[in-house]
Design a protein around this motif. Sequence first.
Motif, PDB file in Angstrom:
ATOM      1  N   VAL A  33       5.676  11.280  -2.003  1.00 28.00           N
ATOM      2  CA  VAL A  33       6.655  10.313  -1.367  1.00 28.00           C
ATOM      3  C   VAL A  33       6.896   8.859  -1.849  1.00 28.00           C
ATOM      4  O   VAL A  33       6.910   8.453  -1.979  1.00 28.00           O
ATOM      5  N   CYS A  34       5.900   7.926  -1.010  1.00 33.22           N
ATOM      6  CA  CYS A  34       5.520   6.866  -0.963  1.00 33.22           C
ATOM      7  C   CYS A  34       4.239   6.529  -1.685  1.00 33.22           C
ATOM      8  O   CYS A  34       3.186   6.711  -0.884  1.00 33.22           O
ATOM      9  N   PRO A  35       3.078   6.540  -3.022  1.00 27.64           N
ATOM     10  CA  PRO A  35       2.390   6.468  -3.391  1.00 27.64           C
ATOM     11  C   PRO A  35       1.408   5.458  -2.437  1.00 27.64           C
ATOM     12  O   PRO A  35       1.575   4.407  -2.238  1.00 27.64           O
ATOM     13  N   MET A  36      -0.128   5.930  -2.961  1.00 29.16           N
ATOM     14  CA  MET A  36      -0.597   5.252  -2.836  1.00 29.16           C
ATOM     15  C   MET A  36      -0.932   3.369  -3.136  1.00 29.16           C
ATOM     16  O   MET A  36      -1.190   2.599  -2.180  1.00 29.16           O
ATOM     17  N   GLN A  37      -0.624   2.845  -4.063  1.00 32.22           N
ATOM     18  CA  GLN A  37      -0.427   1.936  -4.636  1.00 32.22           C
ATOM     19  C   GLN A  37       0.799   1.345  -2.978  1.00 32.22           C
ATOM     20  O   GLN A  37       0.342  -0.123  -3.374  1.00 32.22           O
ATOM     21  N   SER A  38       1.378   1.641  -3.402  1.00 28.12           N
ATOM     22  CA  SER A  38       2.870   1.063  -2.462  1.00 28.12           C
ATOM     23  C   SER A  38       1.822   0.376  -0.727  1.00 28.12           C
ATOM     24  O   SER A  38       2.498  -0.286  -1.018  1.00 28.12           O
ATOM     25  N   ALA A  39       1.686   1.533  -0.849  1.00 25.07           N
ATOM     26  CA  ALA A  39       0.575   0.933   0.451  1.00 25.07           C
ATOM     27  C   ALA A  39      -0.409  -0.176   0.652  1.00 25.07           C
ATOM     28  O   ALA A  39      -0.279  -0.769   1.084  1.00 25.07           O
ATOM     29  N   LEU A  40      -0.808   0.163  -0.685  1.00 24.91           N
ATOM     30  CA  LEU A  40      -1.702  -0.687  -0.579  1.00 24.91           C
ATOM     31  C   LEU A  40      -1.453  -2.359  -1.053  1.00 24.91           C
ATOM     32  O   LEU A  40      -1.879  -3.246  -0.430  1.00 24.91           O
ATOM     33  N   ASP A  41      -0.134  -2.061  -2.055  1.00 25.31           N
ATOM     34  CA  ASP A  41       0.187  -3.621  -2.211  1.00 25.31           C
ATOM     35  C   ASP A  41       0.517  -4.224  -0.726  1.00 25.31           C
ATOM     36  O   ASP A  41       1.162  -5.133  -0.586  1.00 25.31           O
ATOM     37  N   LEU A  42       1.494  -3.500  -0.322  1.00 21.54           N
ATOM     38  CA  LEU A  42       2.421  -4.026   1.244  1.00 21.54           C
ATOM     39  C   LEU A  42       0.693  -4.334   1.878  1.00 21.54           C
ATOM     40  O   LEU A  42       0.555  -5.873   3.018  1.00 21.54           O
ATOM     41  N   HIS A  43       0.008  -3.937   2.331  1.00 19.71           N
ATOM     42  CA  HIS A  43      -1.548  -3.716   2.760  1.00 19.71           C
ATOM     43  C   HIS A  43      -2.306  -5.475   1.961  1.00 19.71           C
ATOM     44  O   HIS A  43      -2.078  -6.894   2.733  1.00 19.71           O
ATOM     45  N   TYR A  44      -1.636  -5.750   0.821  1.00 13.95           N
ATOM     46  CA  TYR A  44      -2.045  -7.554   0.338  1.00 13.95           C
ATOM     47  C   TYR A  44      -1.477  -8.185   0.719  1.00 13.95           C
ATOM     48  O   TYR A  44      -2.054  -9.402   0.724  1.00 13.95           O
ATOM     49  N   LYS A  45      -0.401  -8.276   0.861  1.00 16.01           N
ATOM     50  CA  LYS A  45       0.321  -8.667   1.062  1.00 16.01           C
ATOM     51  C   LYS A  45      -0.095  -9.136   2.720  1.00 16.01           C
ATOM     52  O   LYS A  45       0.842 -10.208   3.127  1.00 16.01           O
ATOM     53  N   LEU A  46      -0.316  -8.269   3.698  1.00 19.58           N
ATOM     54  CA  LEU A  46      -0.327  -8.316   5.109  1.00 19.58           C
ATOM     55  C   LEU A  46      -1.524  -7.717   5.454  1.00 19.58           C
ATOM     56  O   LEU A  46      -2.206  -6.930   6.152  1.00 19.58           O
ATOM     57  N   GLN A  47      -3.129  -8.789   5.126  1.00 26.10           N
ATOM     58  CA  GLN A  47      -3.854  -8.397   5.078  1.00 26.10           C
ATOM     59  C   GLN A  47      -4.276  -8.592   6.454  1.00 26.10           C
ATOM     60  O   GLN A  47      -5.819  -7.928   6.855  1.00 26.10           O
ATOM     61  N   LYS A  48      -3.615  -8.877   7.086  1.00 23.77           N
ATOM     62  CA  LYS A  48      -4.043  -8.708   9.010  1.00 23.77           C
ATOM     63  C   LYS A  48      -4.149  -7.432   9.362  1.00 23.77           C
ATOM     64  O   LYS A  48      -4.711  -7.012  10.385  1.00 23.77           O
ATOM     65  N   LEU A  49      -2.834  -6.436   8.712  1.00 27.36           N
ATOM     66  CA  LEU A  49      -3.108  -5.373   9.189  1.00 27.36           C
ATOM     67  C   LEU A  49      -3.807  -4.277   8.488  1.00 27.36           C
ATOM     68  O   LEU A  49      -4.853  -4.382   7.544  1.00 27.36           O
ATOM     69  N   GLU A  50      -4.191  -3.123   9.690  1.00 19.59           N
ATOM     70  CA  GLU A  50      -5.708  -2.291   9.252  1.00 19.59           C
ATOM     71  C   GLU A  50      -5.001  -1.562   8.206  1.00 19.59           C
ATOM     72  O   GLU A  50      -3.661  -1.047   8.519  1.00 19.59           O
ATOM     73  N   PHE A  51      -5.326  -0.927   7.235  1.00 21.19           N
ATOM     74  CA  PHE A  51      -4.872   0.031   6.314  1.00 21.19           C
ATOM     75  C   PHE A  51      -5.650   1.473   6.795  1.00 21.19           C
ATOM     76  O   PHE A  51      -7.084   1.380   6.563  1.00 21.19           O
TER      77      PHE A  51
END
Length: 80
Positions: A33-51
Amino acid sequence: NNGFFDSDNWILENVNKIKHIPGIIIQGRYDVVCPMQSALDLHYKLQKLEFKIVDNAGHSMLEKGIQEELIGYTDQFKEY
């Protein structure tokens, strides 16, 4: 798919509005439903968030692996 926001990239374009909020990105390895790439794109923008990738899970918060991570991190953030 322009369902909720003005553009498909609205969240990524507006991360400055939420970058001060502590959090974590929890992603099921088999989430279609929410592809891994979408989560990775968000993580790249908010790098202080743990993934966190949950190996044995898809999208549902009712899956055991996702539930365990959500409960664990909710307990961590209750101090905020």
